[in-house]
Design a protein around this motif. Structure first.
Motif, PDB file in Angstrom:
ATOM      1  N   VAL A   1      -7.320  -6.532  -8.469  1.00 26.66           N
ATOM      2  CA  VAL A   1      -6.822  -7.478  -7.472  1.00 26.66           C
ATOM      3  C   VAL A   1      -7.066  -6.844  -6.109  1.00 26.66           C
ATOM      4  O   VAL A   1      -6.522  -5.782  -5.802  1.00 26.66           O
ATOM      5  N   LYS A   2      -7.897  -7.474  -5.315  1.00 27.42           N
ATOM      6  CA  LYS A   2      -8.268  -6.935  -4.011  1.00 27.42           C
ATOM      7  C   LYS A   2      -7.053  -6.914  -3.077  1.00 27.42           C
ATOM      8  O   LYS A   2      -6.302  -7.882  -2.996  1.00 27.42           O
ATOM      9  N   TYR A   3      -6.867  -5.782  -2.387  1.00 28.17           N
ATOM     10  CA  TYR A   3      -5.756  -5.668  -1.445  1.00 28.17           C
ATOM     11  C   TYR A   3      -5.935  -6.648  -0.299  1.00 28.17           C
ATOM     12  O   TYR A   3      -7.016  -6.831   0.227  1.00 28.17           O
ATOM     13  N   ARG A   4      -4.837  -7.275   0.073  1.00 27.24           N
ATOM     14  CA  ARG A   4      -4.793  -8.154   1.243  1.00 27.24           C
ATOM     15  C   ARG A   4      -3.367  -8.161   1.769  1.00 27.24           C
ATOM     16  O   ARG A   4      -2.438  -7.838   1.032  1.00 27.24           O
TER      17      ARG A   4
ATOM     18  N   PRO B   1       0.846  -1.196   0.000  1.00 27.89           N
ATOM     19  CA  PRO B   1       0.000   0.000   0.000  1.00 27.89           C
ATOM     20  C   PRO B   1       0.880   1.245   0.000  1.00 27.89           C
ATOM     21  O   PRO B   1       1.499   1.579   1.003  1.00 27.89           O
ATOM     22  N   VAL B   2       1.004   1.888  -1.139  1.00 23.35           N
ATOM     23  CA  VAL B   2       1.834   3.096  -1.240  1.00 23.35           C
ATOM     24  C   VAL B   2       0.953   4.304  -1.494  1.00 23.35           C
ATOM     25  O   VAL B   2      -0.148   4.179  -2.029  1.00 23.35           O
ATOM     26  N   GLU B   3       1.454   5.469  -1.109  1.00 26.21           N
ATOM     27  CA  GLU B   3       0.718   6.698  -1.358  1.00 26.21           C
ATOM     28  C   GLU B   3       0.569   6.868  -2.859  1.00 26.21           C
ATOM     29  O   GLU B   3       1.485   6.585  -3.625  1.00 26.21           O
ATOM     30  N   GLY B   4      -0.586   7.283  -3.290  1.00 22.32           N
ATOM     31  CA  GLY B   4      -0.824   7.414  -4.719  1.00 22.32           C
ATOM     32  C   GLY B   4      -1.303   6.111  -5.335  1.00 22.32           C
ATOM     33  O   GLY B   4      -1.336   5.971  -6.549  1.00 22.32           O
ATOM     34  N   TYR B   5      -1.638   5.137  -4.475  1.00 20.01           N
ATOM     35  CA  TYR B   5      -2.168   3.864  -4.944  1.00 20.01           C
ATOM     36  C   TYR B   5      -3.335   4.165  -5.880  1.00 20.01           C
ATOM     37  O   TYR B   5      -4.343   4.709  -5.467  1.00 20.01           O
ATOM     38  N   LYS B   6      -3.146   3.879  -7.175  1.00 22.14           N
ATOM     39  CA  LYS B   6      -4.099   4.313  -8.188  1.00 22.14           C
ATOM     40  C   LYS B   6      -5.394   3.507  -8.182  1.00 22.14           C
ATOM     41  O   LYS B   6      -6.475   4.043  -8.207  1.00 22.14           O
ATOM     42  N   SER B   7      -5.253   2.202  -8.207  1.00 24.81           N
ATOM     43  CA  SER B   7      -6.444   1.362  -8.281  1.00 24.81           C
ATOM     44  C   SER B   7      -6.046  -0.058  -7.936  1.00 24.81           C
ATOM     45  O   SER B   7      -4.879  -0.339  -7.681  1.00 24.81           O
ATOM     46  N   HIS B   8      -7.001  -0.924  -7.994  1.00 31.10           N
ATOM     47  CA  HIS B   8      -6.705  -2.335  -7.781  1.00 31.10           C
ATOM     48  C   HIS B   8      -6.132  -2.953  -9.050  1.00 31.10           C
ATOM     49  O   HIS B   8      -5.812  -4.124  -9.066  1.00 31.10           O
ATOM     50  N   ASN B   9      -6.018  -2.165 -10.118  1.00 35.36           N
ATOM     51  CA  ASN B   9      -5.434  -2.648 -11.363  1.00 35.36           C
ATOM     52  C   ASN B   9      -3.968  -2.241 -11.500  1.00 35.36           C
ATOM     53  O   ASN B   9      -3.244  -2.827 -12.288  1.00 35.36           O
ATOM     54  N   GLU B  10      -3.543  -1.211 -10.788  1.00 32.83           N
ATOM     55  CA  GLU B  10      -2.164  -0.737 -10.840  1.00 32.83           C
ATOM     56  C   GLU B  10      -1.651  -0.601  -9.414  1.00 32.83           C
ATOM     57  O   GLU B  10      -2.172   0.179  -8.629  1.00 32.83           O
TER      58      GLU B  10
ATOM     59  N   GLN C   1      -4.318 -12.614 -10.974  1.00 30.62           N
ATOM     60  CA  GLN C   1      -4.067 -13.345  -9.728  1.00 30.62           C
ATOM     61  C   GLN C   1      -4.274 -14.820  -9.996  1.00 30.62           C
ATOM     62  O   GLN C   1      -5.262 -15.234 -10.621  1.00 30.62           O
ATOM     63  N   VAL C   2      -3.319 -15.625  -9.518  1.00 34.20           N
ATOM     64  CA  VAL C   2      -3.422 -17.078  -9.607  1.00 34.20           C
ATOM     65  C   VAL C   2      -4.076 -17.543  -8.322  1.00 34.20           C
ATOM     66  O   VAL C   2      -3.525 -17.346  -7.234  1.00 34.20           O
ATOM     67  N   LEU C   3      -5.252 -18.114  -8.449  1.00 38.31           N
ATOM     68  CA  LEU C   3      -5.983 -18.548  -7.262  1.00 38.31           C
ATOM     69  C   LEU C   3      -5.500 -19.926  -6.844  1.00 38.31           C
ATOM     70  O   LEU C   3      -5.406 -20.839  -7.665  1.00 38.31           O
ATOM     71  N   THR C   4      -5.180 -20.071  -5.568  1.00 32.76           N
ATOM     72  CA  THR C   4      -4.768 -21.358  -5.029  1.00 32.76           C
ATOM     73  C   THR C   4      -5.909 -21.939  -4.237  1.00 32.76           C
ATOM     74  O   THR C   4      -6.745 -21.223  -3.698  1.00 32.76           O
TER      75      THR C   4
END
Length: 147
Positions: A111-114, A71-80, A143-146
């Protein structure tokens, strides 16, 4: 009973091999050195990555890599987003690792943050000329789902 034990062993081995293969990619990406080059725009010398042969061999290839969303400042979206070999408290931005341990990701789907480790698959692109981007870029990532 023996069949069940064998089946569990094979399933665990497949997961372990997948995780070690993804970890091996970070090992390959660590094979980079730096040289100082004068940047006309900035007016001073900057460190420019010099990629080793193992890294160059990955250029343009689809790879699978495991790590953590940062999680960085300027986090654009869940795509970038920025992806790291290490959890947030140990990553490059916290001073605990080098720049070869992070990459910029452009995902096909959000990709949902976790905070847990995840695995991504995408095309690796190397960057040694744009100082406004990280040296590794993962394009068309999924995302590769396990299980």
């Amino acid at each position: 009973m023996r069949f069940l034990v064998l089946l569990c062993f094979l399933a665990f081995s497949a997961v372990a091999v997948g995780q070690s293969a993804a970890a091996a990619v970070w090992d390959d990406l660590s094979k980079v050195t730096y040289e100082k080059k004068y940047d006309e725009l900035l007016g001073f010398k900057v460190d420019v990555p010099v990629f080793g042969k193992d890294v160059k061999a990955l250029e343009g290839k689809v790879i699978e890599i495991s790590g953590y969303i940062v999680p960085v400042e300027g986090y654009k979206s869940h795509n970038e987003f920025v992806f790291s070999a290490y959890p947030y408290n140990m990553c490059f931005f916290c001073g605990g690792a080098g720049p070869e341990t992070v990459m910029e990701v452009q995902a096909k789907e959000p990709v949902k943050y976790r905070t847990e480790r995840i695995t991504l698959r995408g095309k690796l692109r190397l960057n040694n000329d744009n100082i406004n981007q990280l040296m590794y870029l993962l394009e068309d990532a999924e995302q590769v789902l396990t299980k």
